[in-house]
Design an enzyme around this catalytic site. Structure first.
Site, PDB file in Angstrom:
ATOM      1  N   ARG A 207      28.745 -16.875  -8.781  1.00 37.37           N
ATOM      2  CA  ARG A 207      27.460 -17.213  -8.127  1.00 37.37           C
ATOM      3  C   ARG A 207      26.279 -17.203  -9.103  1.00 37.37           C
ATOM      4  NH1 ARG A 207      29.382 -13.687  -4.005  1.00 37.37           N
ATOM      5  NH2 ARG A 207      30.343 -14.901  -2.350  1.00 37.37           N
TER       6      ARG A 207
ATOM      7  N   LYS B 293      17.848 -29.161 -14.123  1.00 30.43           N
ATOM      8  CA  LYS B 293      18.773 -30.004 -13.349  1.00 30.43           C
ATOM      9  C   LYS B 293      20.127 -29.951 -14.038  1.00 30.43           C
ATOM     10  CE  LYS B 293      15.900 -33.565 -11.196  1.00 30.43           C
ATOM     11  NZ  LYS B 293      15.589 -35.005 -11.182  1.00 30.43           N
TER      12      LYS B 293
ATOM     13  N   GLU C 241      13.192 -42.076 -23.701  1.00 29.05           N
ATOM     14  CA  GLU C 241      12.699 -41.009 -22.803  1.00 29.05           C
ATOM     15  C   GLU C 241      11.400 -40.409 -23.365  1.00 29.05           C
ATOM     16  OE1 GLU C 241      13.832 -40.346 -19.833  1.00 29.05           O
ATOM     17  OE2 GLU C 241      15.951 -40.914 -19.798  1.00 29.05           O
TER      18      GLU C 241
ATOM     19  N   LYS D 111       6.957 -32.057 -19.604  1.00 26.42           N
ATOM     20  CA  LYS D 111       8.002 -31.843 -18.598  1.00 26.42           C
ATOM     21  C   LYS D 111       7.824 -30.471 -17.931  1.00 26.42           C
ATOM     22  CE  LYS D 111      12.731 -32.318 -17.250  1.00 26.42           C
ATOM     23  NZ  LYS D 111      14.036 -32.893 -17.451  1.00 26.42           N
TER      24      LYS D 111
ATOM     25  N   GLU E   2      11.795 -31.436  -7.034  1.00 23.33           N
ATOM     26  CA  GLU E   2      11.481 -32.858  -6.846  1.00 23.33           C
ATOM     27  C   GLU E   2      11.101 -33.205  -5.415  1.00 23.33           C
ATOM     28  OE1 GLU E   2      13.995 -35.355  -9.334  1.00 23.33           O
ATOM     29  OE2 GLU E   2      13.386 -37.091  -8.149  1.00 23.33           O
TER      30      GLU E   2
ATOM     31  N   ARG F 158       7.649 -34.408  -9.412  1.00 23.87           N
ATOM     32  CA  ARG F 158       8.732 -34.505 -10.411  1.00 23.87           C
ATOM     33  C   ARG F 158       9.325 -35.910 -10.500  1.00 23.87           C
ATOM     34  NH1 ARG F 158      13.248 -30.014 -12.210  1.00 23.87           N
ATOM     35  NH2 ARG F 158      14.246 -31.351 -13.758  1.00 23.87           N
TER      36      ARG F 158
ATOM     37  N   ASN G  93      11.036 -39.872 -13.495  1.00 22.76           N
ATOM     38  CA  ASN G  93      11.997 -40.960 -13.343  1.00 22.76           C
ATOM     39  C   ASN G  93      11.349 -42.328 -13.555  1.00 22.76           C
ATOM     40  OD1 ASN G  93      14.368 -39.604 -12.904  1.00 22.76           O
ATOM     41  ND2 ASN G  93      13.909 -39.263 -10.747  1.00 22.76           N
TER      42      ASN G  93
ATOM     43  N   HIS H 139      13.400 -45.410 -14.180  1.00 19.29           N
ATOM     44  CA  HIS H 139      14.785 -45.047 -13.900  1.00 19.29           C
ATOM     45  C   HIS H 139      15.406 -45.749 -12.687  1.00 19.29           C
ATOM     46  CE1 HIS H 139      14.041 -42.108 -16.947  1.00 19.29           C
ATOM     47  NE2 HIS H 139      15.214 -41.521 -16.799  1.00 19.29           N
TER      48      HIS H 139
ATOM     49  N   HIS I 286      18.899 -47.232 -13.376  1.00 18.05           N
ATOM     50  CA  HIS I 286      20.151 -46.811 -12.738  1.00 18.05           C
ATOM     51  C   HIS I 286      20.886 -48.016 -12.155  1.00 18.05           C
ATOM     52  CE1 HIS I 286      18.401 -42.505 -12.270  1.00 18.05           C
ATOM     53  NE2 HIS I 286      19.107 -42.621 -13.373  1.00 18.05           N
TER      54      HIS I 286
ATOM     55  N   HIS J 177      21.947 -44.961 -21.507  1.00 18.61           N
ATOM     56  CA  HIS J 177      20.951 -44.647 -20.473  1.00 18.61           C
ATOM     57  C   HIS J 177      19.535 -44.989 -20.975  1.00 18.61           C
ATOM     58  CE1 HIS J 177      19.003 -42.602 -17.216  1.00 18.61           C
ATOM     59  NE2 HIS J 177      18.402 -41.767 -18.041  1.00 18.61           N
TER      60      HIS J 177
HETATM   61  P1  NAD Z   1      25.709 -37.256 -24.792  1.00 18.49           P
HETATM   62  O1  NAD Z   1      25.684 -35.835 -24.439  1.00 18.49           O
HETATM   63  O2  NAD Z   1      26.883 -38.053 -24.372  1.00 18.49           O
HETATM   64  O3  NAD Z   1      25.540 -37.383 -26.372  1.00 18.49           O
HETATM   65  C1  NAD Z   1      25.536 -38.678 -26.954  1.00 18.49           C
HETATM   66  C2  NAD Z   1      26.532 -38.777 -28.129  1.00 18.49           C
HETATM   67  O4  NAD Z   1      25.994 -38.088 -29.245  1.00 18.49           O
HETATM   68  C3  NAD Z   1      27.875 -38.122 -27.848  1.00 18.49           C
HETATM   69  O5  NAD Z   1      28.881 -38.912 -28.432  1.00 18.49           O
HETATM   70  C4  NAD Z   1      27.763 -36.784 -28.562  1.00 18.49           C
HETATM   71  O6  NAD Z   1      29.004 -36.249 -28.931  1.00 18.49           O
HETATM   72  C5  NAD Z   1      26.963 -37.175 -29.763  1.00 18.49           C
HETATM   73  N1  NAD Z   1      26.197 -36.102 -30.388  1.00 18.49           N
HETATM   74  C6  NAD Z   1      25.565 -35.062 -29.782  1.00 18.49           C
HETATM   75  N2  NAD Z   1      24.866 -34.369 -30.685  1.00 18.49           N
HETATM   76  C7  NAD Z   1      25.060 -34.963 -31.879  1.00 18.49           C
HETATM   77  C8  NAD Z   1      24.579 -34.729 -33.198  1.00 18.49           C
HETATM   78  N3  NAD Z   1      23.706 -33.753 -33.452  1.00 18.49           N
HETATM   79  N4  NAD Z   1      24.969 -35.540 -34.181  1.00 18.49           N
HETATM   80  C9  NAD Z   1      25.828 -36.584 -33.931  1.00 18.49           C
HETATM   81  N5  NAD Z   1      26.299 -36.880 -32.719  1.00 18.49           N
HETATM   82  C10 NAD Z   1      25.910 -36.068 -31.706  1.00 18.49           C
HETATM   83  O7  NAD Z   1      24.421 -38.034 -24.260  1.00 18.49           O
HETATM   84  P2  NAD Z   1      22.887 -37.611 -24.087  1.00 18.49           P
HETATM   85  O8  NAD Z   1      22.146 -38.865 -24.234  1.00 18.49           O
HETATM   86  O9  NAD Z   1      22.536 -36.447 -24.919  1.00 18.49           O
HETATM   87  O10 NAD Z   1      22.819 -37.138 -22.567  1.00 18.49           O
HETATM   88  C11 NAD Z   1      23.150 -37.991 -21.499  1.00 18.49           C
HETATM   89  C12 NAD Z   1      23.465 -37.137 -20.297  1.00 18.49           C
HETATM   90  O11 NAD Z   1      22.308 -36.378 -19.948  1.00 18.49           O
HETATM   91  C13 NAD Z   1      23.829 -37.934 -19.059  1.00 18.49           C
HETATM   92  O12 NAD Z   1      24.950 -37.340 -18.466  1.00 18.49           O
HETATM   93  C14 NAD Z   1      22.621 -37.787 -18.145  1.00 18.49           C
HETATM   94  O13 NAD Z   1      22.959 -37.822 -16.781  1.00 18.49           O
HETATM   95  C15 NAD Z   1      22.114 -36.429 -18.551  1.00 18.49           C
HETATM   96  N6  NAD Z   1      20.672 -36.213 -18.295  1.00 18.49           N
HETATM   97  C16 NAD Z   1      20.321 -35.104 -17.618  1.00 18.49           C
HETATM   98  C17 NAD Z   1      18.993 -34.826 -17.393  1.00 18.49           C
HETATM   99  C18 NAD Z   1      18.609 -33.547 -16.695  1.00 18.49           C
HETATM  100  O14 NAD Z   1      17.435 -33.383 -16.376  1.00 18.49           O
HETATM  101  N7  NAD Z   1      19.535 -32.644 -16.503  1.00 18.49           N
HETATM  102  C19 NAD Z   1      18.000 -35.702 -17.869  1.00 18.49           C
HETATM  103  C20 NAD Z   1      18.392 -36.830 -18.568  1.00 18.49           C
HETATM  104  C21 NAD Z   1      19.749 -37.087 -18.789  1.00 18.49           C
HETATM  105  N1  GLY Z   2      15.123 -36.216 -16.016  1.00 19.66           N
HETATM  106  C1  GLY Z   2      14.404 -36.156 -14.799  1.00 19.66           C
HETATM  107  C2  GLY Z   2      14.144 -34.781 -14.318  1.00 19.66           C
HETATM  108  O1  GLY Z   2      14.450 -33.809 -14.963  1.00 19.66           O
HETATM  109  O2  GLY Z   2      13.617 -34.636 -13.242  1.00 19.66           O
END
Ligand code: NAD
Ligand code: GLY
Length: 361
Positions: free
Chosen positions: A122, A144, A186, A233, A243, A247, A251, A254, A258, A271
């Site tokens: 939990r 998130k 972003e 942020k 949100e 918040r 987006n 977005h 999406h 993305h």
């Molecule tokens: P990712 O985590 O897939 O990383 C992108 C690529 O870079 C991967 O191949 C990874 O292995 C590689 N990588 C990571 N660090 C590296 C480094 N230092 N050097 C070389 N390669 C490296 O993608 P991302 O763009 O970081 O994240 C996308 C994800 O984030 C999605 O799942 C999306 O839904 C999520 N997201 C979440 C939020 C939130 O608020 N929680 C906001 C935006 C996006």
């Molecule tokens: N990436 C959008 C949020 O965190 O709300």
């Protein structure tokens, strides 16, 4: 070992008990142990990472008492199977409530690790050590956490805040150019919304002035840039963690993005690339609706171009498919989407009750 003073303080709903620090700078990850000792009371640690990151940074975290779980690399692994794998590992290791999960990777690793932390026993402590630009400016901040299902992205998740975030600018050097630009999309988003977030960093000017040093990934400039993004942020999330209103401005770009990702099966664009198209689309709509000046429209479009964030949709994409995809957006209510529309320089508004057909017209 000393830890540096925090760069950004994230507060949620003004509650001090929900406050956590973000540290930003060069060569921080080698000191992860000291930060963990200071900000958690964990005896055992489970580091969640992937093959790409651990090959690049095999011993860089320098941790005592840490076990590792090394996942396959890719968005497709942000799923139930991986969630189960991580939780089984935590049980095998007999992690207790006071122990911690460490997310060492990009947004995929951060989101799934956070969701495991939110639900294991939990809720146990977790720490974000984001290694992509996108994760350092966006996904590691604000709590998130989620996994994807076959029905869509991030459909199962929680709001669950980390104990601290360690954003090391040095690791961004190994990101490939496409992933770095995905993060920049972003970053630019924050410049387009900062006034509505009630911030005044002059981020549009900062991004216009520092194009070359940002593209060259200069550590000092990146530190400043990441700090501004996290502060914007944090300000928004403090006001509206779950949100209910404000918040949604995070987006910006977005809703359309999406839909594009969905109709291209998540394979054609990253993305951030889809978000860049979505922001351009929002500016075109704002120009058509006369909600912004021609000068600001030109400034925004030229900023996207300066960072080479200009993309075209593949041929064959139909307007009807985009409309259909939009109507499946998580935030749809009565078949109406909340669209984030530019209404002035660095300002946006959340339109309520817009039908996808009206947006795409
Ligand atoms: P990712 O985590 O897939 O990383 C992108 C690529 O870079 C991967 O191949 C990874 O292995 C590689 N990588 C990571 N660090 C590296 C480094 N230092 N050097 C070389 N390669 C490296 O993608 P991302 O763009 O970081 O994240 C996308 C994800 O984030 C999605 O799942 C999306 O839904 C999520 N997201 C979440 C939020 C939130 O608020 N929680 C906001 C935006 C996006
Ligand atoms: N990436 C959008 C949020 O965190 O709300």
């Amino acid at each position: 070992m000393q830890t540096e003073s925090q760069d950004v303080n994230v507060k949620i709903n003004e509650k001090p008990s929900y406050t956590y620090p973000i540290f930003i700078g060069e060569n921080l990850i080698g000191n992860a142990q000291a930060y963990i000792e200071k900000y958690t009371s964990a005896k055992k640690l489970l580091v969640v990472t992937n093959k790409t990151i651990i090959d690049l940074y095999p011993n860089s975290l320098n941790l005592k008492n840490a076990e590792y779980i090394i996942l396959e690399d890719g968005e497709q692994y942000k799923n139930f199977e991986t969630y189960k794998l991580i939780l089984e590992k935590a049980q095998e290791l007999k992690l207790e409530r006071k122990d911690a999960l460490i997310a060492f990777g990009g947004g995929v690793i951060g989101d799934i690790t956070g969701f495991c932390a939110a639900t294991y026993l939990r809720g146990i402590d977790f720490v974000q050590i984001p290694t992509t630009l996108l994760a350092q400016v966006d996904s590691s901040v604000g709590g998130k956490v989620a996994i994807n299902t076959e029905f869509g992205k991030n459909l199962i998740g929680a709001f669950y805040q980390p104990k601290f975030v360690l954003a090391d600018t040095s690791v961004l050097k190994t990101l490939d150019n496409r992933q770095f630009k995905t993060g920049l999309s972003e970053v630019i988003k924050y410049a387009f919304i900062e006034k509505t977030a009630k911030c005044d960093y002059g981020f549009l000017e900062f991004l216009t002035k520092n194009v070359e040093s940002i593209k060259q990934r200069d550590n000092k400039t990146l530190k400043e840039l990441i700090k501004i993004c996290c502060e914007i942020k944090a300000k928004v999330v403090n006001e509206d963690e779950k949100e209910a209103g404000l918040r949604a401005i995070l987006n910006f770009g977005h809703t359309y993005a999406h839909a594009i990702e969905k109709v291209t099966n998540y394979t054609h664009f990253t993305h951030g690339e889809a978000v860049a198209i979505g922001m351009r689309f929002a500016f075109d709509l704002a120009k058509k609706l006369n909600t912004i000046s021609a000068d600001y429209y030109n400034e925004a479009i030229s900023l996207l171009a300066k960072y080479a964030l200009t993309y075209v949709l593949p041929s064959g994409i139909k307007k009807e498919d985009l409309i259909e995809a939009m109507s499946f957006d998580k935030k749809v209510l009565d078949n109406k989407v909340r669209f984030i529309l530019p209404i002035g320089r660095a300002a946006v508004k959340i339109t309520s009750g817009t039908r996808p057909e009206e947006i795409c017209n």
